[in-house]
Write an enzyme that holds these catalytic residues in place. Structure first.
Site, PDB file in Angstrom:
ATOM      1  N   GLY A 117      34.757  34.703  43.949  1.00 53.52           N
ATOM      2  CA  GLY A 117      34.288  35.270  42.682  1.00 53.52           C
ATOM      3  C   GLY A 117      34.774  34.399  41.536  1.00 53.52           C
ATOM      4  N   ARG A 118      35.062  35.045  40.391  1.00 56.95           N
ATOM      5  CA  ARG A 118      35.476  34.295  39.195  1.00 56.95           C
ATOM      6  C   ARG A 118      36.753  33.494  39.462  1.00 56.95           C
ATOM      7  NH1 ARG A 118      33.772  39.676  36.457  1.00 56.95           N
ATOM      8  NH2 ARG A 118      35.392  40.385  37.883  1.00 56.95           N
ATOM      9  N   ILE A 119      37.801  34.166  39.979  1.00 54.77           N
ATOM     10  CA  ILE A 119      39.083  33.474  40.161  1.00 54.77           C
ATOM     11  C   ILE A 119      39.014  32.522  41.358  1.00 54.77           C
ATOM     12  CG2 ILE A 119      41.557  33.790  40.609  1.00 54.77           C
ATOM     13  CD1 ILE A 119      41.236  36.574  39.173  1.00 54.77           C
TER      14      ILE A 119
ATOM     15  N   ARG B 139      30.597  38.512  50.064  1.00 52.48           N
ATOM     16  CA  ARG B 139      29.506  39.326  50.632  1.00 52.48           C
ATOM     17  C   ARG B 139      28.180  38.605  50.447  1.00 52.48           C
ATOM     18  NH1 ARG B 139      31.045  44.881  47.789  1.00 52.48           N
ATOM     19  NH2 ARG B 139      31.013  43.411  46.079  1.00 52.48           N
TER      20      ARG B 139
ATOM     21  N   THR C  46      47.012  35.854  45.631  1.00 49.06           N
ATOM     22  CA  THR C  46      47.170  36.318  44.239  1.00 49.06           C
ATOM     23  C   THR C  46      46.227  37.493  43.977  1.00 49.06           C
ATOM     24  OG1 THR C  46      45.540  34.698  43.500  1.00 49.06           O
ATOM     25  CG2 THR C  46      47.848  34.054  43.296  1.00 49.06           C
TER      26      THR C  46
ATOM     27  N   ARG D 235      45.638  41.213  46.072  1.00 48.06           N
ATOM     28  CA  ARG D 235      46.391  42.457  46.213  1.00 48.06           C
ATOM     29  C   ARG D 235      47.132  42.424  47.543  1.00 48.06           C
ATOM     30  NH1 ARG D 235      45.827  42.966  41.638  1.00 48.06           N
ATOM     31  NH2 ARG D 235      44.920  44.638  40.394  1.00 48.06           N
TER      32      ARG D 235
ATOM     33  N   GLU E 125      55.268  46.928  45.391  1.00 50.65           N
ATOM     34  CA  GLU E 125      55.803  46.013  44.381  1.00 50.65           C
ATOM     35  C   GLU E 125      56.827  46.759  43.530  1.00 50.65           C
ATOM     36  OE1 GLU E 125      52.440  44.413  42.264  1.00 50.65           O
ATOM     37  OE2 GLU E 125      51.800  43.259  43.995  1.00 50.65           O
TER      38      GLU E 125
ATOM     39  N   HIS F 106      54.091  39.242  40.745  1.00 51.24           N
ATOM     40  CA  HIS F 106      52.773  39.628  40.211  1.00 51.24           C
ATOM     41  C   HIS F 106      52.570  39.098  38.784  1.00 51.24           C
ATOM     42  CE1 HIS F 106      49.369  42.759  40.860  1.00 51.24           C
ATOM     43  NE2 HIS F 106      48.949  41.750  40.110  1.00 51.24           N
ATOM     44  N   ILE F 107      52.565  37.758  38.682  1.00 46.05           N
ATOM     45  CA  ILE F 107      52.489  37.115  37.370  1.00 46.05           C
ATOM     46  C   ILE F 107      51.183  36.332  37.176  1.00 46.05           C
ATOM     47  CG2 ILE F 107      54.973  36.965  36.958  1.00 46.05           C
ATOM     48  CD1 ILE F 107      54.934  34.103  38.079  1.00 46.05           C
ATOM     49  N   GLY F 108      50.166  36.672  38.000  1.00 46.47           N
ATOM     50  CA  GLY F 108      48.905  35.921  37.944  1.00 46.47           C
ATOM     51  C   GLY F 108      48.353  35.753  36.534  1.00 46.47           C
TER      52      GLY F 108
HETATM   53  P1  NAP Z   1      35.336  38.929  41.236  1.00 47.58           P
HETATM   54  O1  NAP Z   1      34.758  37.940  40.294  1.00 47.58           O
HETATM   55  O2  NAP Z   1      34.686  40.263  41.382  1.00 47.58           O
HETATM   56  O3  NAP Z   1      35.447  38.220  42.670  1.00 47.58           O
HETATM   57  C1  NAP Z   1      35.730  38.906  43.834  1.00 47.58           C
HETATM   58  C2  NAP Z   1      35.059  38.200  44.994  1.00 47.58           C
HETATM   59  O4  NAP Z   1      35.446  38.885  46.206  1.00 47.58           O
HETATM   60  C3  NAP Z   1      33.537  38.202  44.942  1.00 47.58           C
HETATM   61  O5  NAP Z   1      33.078  36.920  45.235  1.00 47.58           O
HETATM   62  C4  NAP Z   1      33.144  39.157  46.065  1.00 47.58           C
HETATM   63  O6  NAP Z   1      31.954  38.773  46.719  1.00 47.58           O
HETATM   64  C5  NAP Z   1      34.295  38.991  47.016  1.00 47.58           C
HETATM   65  N1  NAP Z   1      34.370  40.093  47.961  1.00 47.58           N
HETATM   66  C6  NAP Z   1      34.206  41.417  47.747  1.00 47.58           C
HETATM   67  N2  NAP Z   1      34.304  42.091  48.896  1.00 47.58           N
HETATM   68  C7  NAP Z   1      34.529  41.169  49.856  1.00 47.58           C
HETATM   69  C8  NAP Z   1      34.677  41.240  51.255  1.00 47.58           C
HETATM   70  N3  NAP Z   1      34.635  42.417  51.889  1.00 47.58           N
HETATM   71  N4  NAP Z   1      34.856  40.096  51.951  1.00 47.58           N
HETATM   72  C9  NAP Z   1      34.880  38.896  51.309  1.00 47.58           C
HETATM   73  N5  NAP Z   1      34.733  38.769  49.981  1.00 47.58           N
HETATM   74  C10 NAP Z   1      34.563  39.890  49.261  1.00 47.58           C
HETATM   75  O7  NAP Z   1      36.853  39.254  40.856  1.00 47.58           O
HETATM   76  P2  NAP Z   1      37.933  38.306  40.148  1.00 47.58           P
HETATM   77  O8  NAP Z   1      37.882  38.492  38.690  1.00 47.58           O
HETATM   78  O9  NAP Z   1      37.820  36.946  40.727  1.00 47.58           O
HETATM   79  O10 NAP Z   1      39.269  39.002  40.684  1.00 47.58           O
HETATM   80  C11 NAP Z   1      39.550  39.100  42.057  1.00 47.58           C
HETATM   81  C12 NAP Z   1      40.766  39.976  42.344  1.00 47.58           C
HETATM   82  O11 NAP Z   1      41.948  39.269  42.010  1.00 47.58           O
HETATM   83  C13 NAP Z   1      40.848  41.255  41.491  1.00 47.58           C
HETATM   84  O12 NAP Z   1      40.109  42.308  42.081  1.00 47.58           O
HETATM   85  C14 NAP Z   1      42.332  41.561  41.475  1.00 47.58           C
HETATM   86  O13 NAP Z   1      42.694  42.463  42.501  1.00 47.58           O
HETATM   87  C15 NAP Z   1      42.993  40.213  41.733  1.00 47.58           C
HETATM   88  N6  NAP Z   1      43.733  39.708  40.546  1.00 47.58           N
HETATM   89  C16 NAP Z   1      45.081  39.525  40.636  1.00 47.58           C
HETATM   90  C17 NAP Z   1      45.775  38.994  39.568  1.00 47.58           C
HETATM   91  C18 NAP Z   1      47.247  38.756  39.654  1.00 47.58           C
HETATM   92  O14 NAP Z   1      47.930  38.938  38.647  1.00 47.58           O
HETATM   93  N7  NAP Z   1      47.767  38.346  40.773  1.00 47.58           N
HETATM   94  C19 NAP Z   1      45.116  38.681  38.370  1.00 47.58           C
HETATM   95  C20 NAP Z   1      43.751  38.877  38.311  1.00 47.58           C
HETATM   96  C21 NAP Z   1      43.067  39.382  39.419  1.00 47.58           C
HETATM   97  P3  NAP Z   1      30.488  39.266  46.212  1.00 47.58           P
HETATM   98  O15 NAP Z   1      30.365  38.675  44.847  1.00 47.58           O
HETATM   99  O16 NAP Z   1      29.589  38.637  47.201  1.00 47.58           O
HETATM  100  O17 NAP Z   1      30.556  40.748  46.221  1.00 47.58           O
HETATM  101  C1  GLV Z   2      46.019  41.792  38.072  1.00 46.62           C
HETATM  102  O1  GLV Z   2      46.489  41.908  39.172  1.00 46.62           O
HETATM  103  C2  GLV Z   2      44.670  42.113  37.753  1.00 46.62           C
HETATM  104  O2  GLV Z   2      43.954  42.659  38.612  1.00 46.62           O
HETATM  105  O3  GLV Z   2      44.275  41.821  36.613  1.00 46.62           O
END
Ligand code: NAP
Ligand code: GLV
Ligand code: GLV
Length: 319
Positions: free
Chosen positions: A154-156, A177, A235, A237, A266, A285-287
């Site tokens: 996805g975005r990240i 997906r 990074t 969950r 956590e 958890h400092i992403g």
């Molecule tokens: P996003 O743009 O929605 O990207 C998520 C990706 O995961 C999409 O490409 C999606 O595919 C894919 N996905 C969904 N279900 C899946 C599955 N069953 N198998 C394989 N891939 C699957 O979200 P994002 O903004 O990148 O963020 C992603 C996650 O990072 C967040 O939900 C959050 O939990 C975590 N995060 C953590 C931190 C931190 O501080 N560590 C910071 C920011 C985010 P499709 O597009 O095909 O559905």
């Molecule tokens: C951090 O974990 C977030 O989902 O923004």
């Protein structure tokens, strides 16, 4: 109208609420409110800016009689019962995009930290246990030309993959997906099955949301399929990894290393067996923890709530 912010965040949020004549109450403590304290804090709120550590469940929602809008101060929203919010016509928003670069940068940092043994090397140097230049010490794999697997393109995931492509000319494979045609073109990425991803990757980085489908996906079967030289980065969950299985394979070196920004729970209790693994790098958890991202998150979370309360569309709405 009243908005509750469940922790101190950038003052940008307060300024925006003040401009819109909305009262704000902020949880004053460093530690998050306990469930009972959260209920008490939120009971009269029209809007809530919640943290990922707050459980916004049925019980909490039912105890807030004025609640119209919630904005998580995070992009992930697995801590919110969004189905129940829909039923109760409570709007829910989050903070996508503004934290993408920060989180991708941390994933890159963790990849280098794990492969080049940075934390152990740092600790040894500080402790005085490093005695001389070591021709055979602290060895790790090069990144250039290796295969990078992205779970959740996805975005990240894409932002991190692009950085790794540009910096280290890695081959990118991914699961998601849906096929990501634009991403594939831009960094020559290839969509593969989870089995192929776990078998072929030299570095595997997790970037999916936590859902019923992704919970515990990285289990013993998947780990058994991986190269013994693999480094696993998370990074996203903690719950996406079966942590007991991870402890086992880090302990018997059936993978080379892991670097985690997220765990279950956590923080991890200090007697957790993961701390015994020298091949584990762990950060709290400092992403999204750059000044820039946190300011923009505060602004976006506030705009989500303000718009919902004045009857406009949230800039980042989940439901
Ligand atoms: P996003 O743009 O929605 O990207 C998520 C990706 O995961 C999409 O490409 C999606 O595919 C894919 N996905 C969904 N279900 C899946 C599955 N069953 N198998 C394989 N891939 C699957 O979200 P994002 O903004 O990148 O963020 C992603 C996650 O990072 C967040 O939900 C959050 O939990 C975590 N995060 C953590 C931190 C931190 O501080 N560590 C910071 C920011 C985010 P499709 O597009 O095909 O559905
Ligand atoms: C951090 O974990 C977030 O989902 O923004
Ligand atoms: C190492 O420091 C080198 O000069 O190769």
């Amino acid at each position: 109208m009243k908005v509750v912010i469940t922790r101190e965040i950038s003052s940008k949020a307060k300024e925006l609420f003040a401009q819109n004549n909305i009262d704000v109450e902020i949880w004053p403590n460093q530690l998050p409110p306990k469930p009972s304290e959260l209920k008490e804090l939120c009971k009269e709120a029209d809007g809530i800016i919640s943290m990922l550590s707050d459980q916004i469940n049925k019980e909490l929602i039912d105890s807030c009689s004025n609640l119209k809008a919630i904005s998580n101060y995070a992009v992930g929203y697995n801590n919110i019962d969004t189905e129940y919010c829909k039923e109760k016509s409570i709007r829910v928003g989050n903070t996508p995009d503004v934290l993408t670069e920060a989180t991708a940068e941390l994933a890159l940092a963790l990849t280098l930290a794990s492969t080049r043994n940075l934390v152990n090397a740092h600790n040894d140097t500080r402790k005085g246990s490093w005695k001389t230049w070591e021709p055979m010490g602290y060895l790790g794999p090069a990144l250039k030309g290796k295969t990078l697997g992205i779970f959740g393109m996805g975005r990240i995931g894409f932002s991190y993959a692009r950085k790794m492509k540009l910096a280290f000319d890695m081959n990118i494979i991914y699961t998601a997906r849906n096929k990501k045609v634009e991403y594939e073109k831009e960094i020559n990425a290839q969509k593969v099955s989870l089995e192929e991803l776990s078998k072929t990757s030299d570095i595997l980085s997790i970037h999916s949301p936590l859902t019923d489908e992704t919970r515990g996906v990285f289990n013993e079967n998947i780990f058994n399929n991986m190269k013994t030289t693999l480094h696993l980065i998370n990074t996203a969950r903690g719950e996406i990894i079966d942590q007991d299985a991870l402890v086992k394979c880090l302990t018997d070196n059936s993978i080379s290393g892991a670097a985690l920004d997220v765990t279950t729970p956590e923080p991890l209790p200090l007697d957790h067996p993961l701390y015994k693994c020298k091949n584990l790098t762990l950060v709290p958890h400092i992403g999204s923890a750059t000044n820039e991202a946190r300011n923009e998150m505060a602004e976006l979370a506030a705009k989500n709530i303000i718009n919902a309360l004045i009857g406009k569309e949230m800039p980042a709405r989940i439901c």
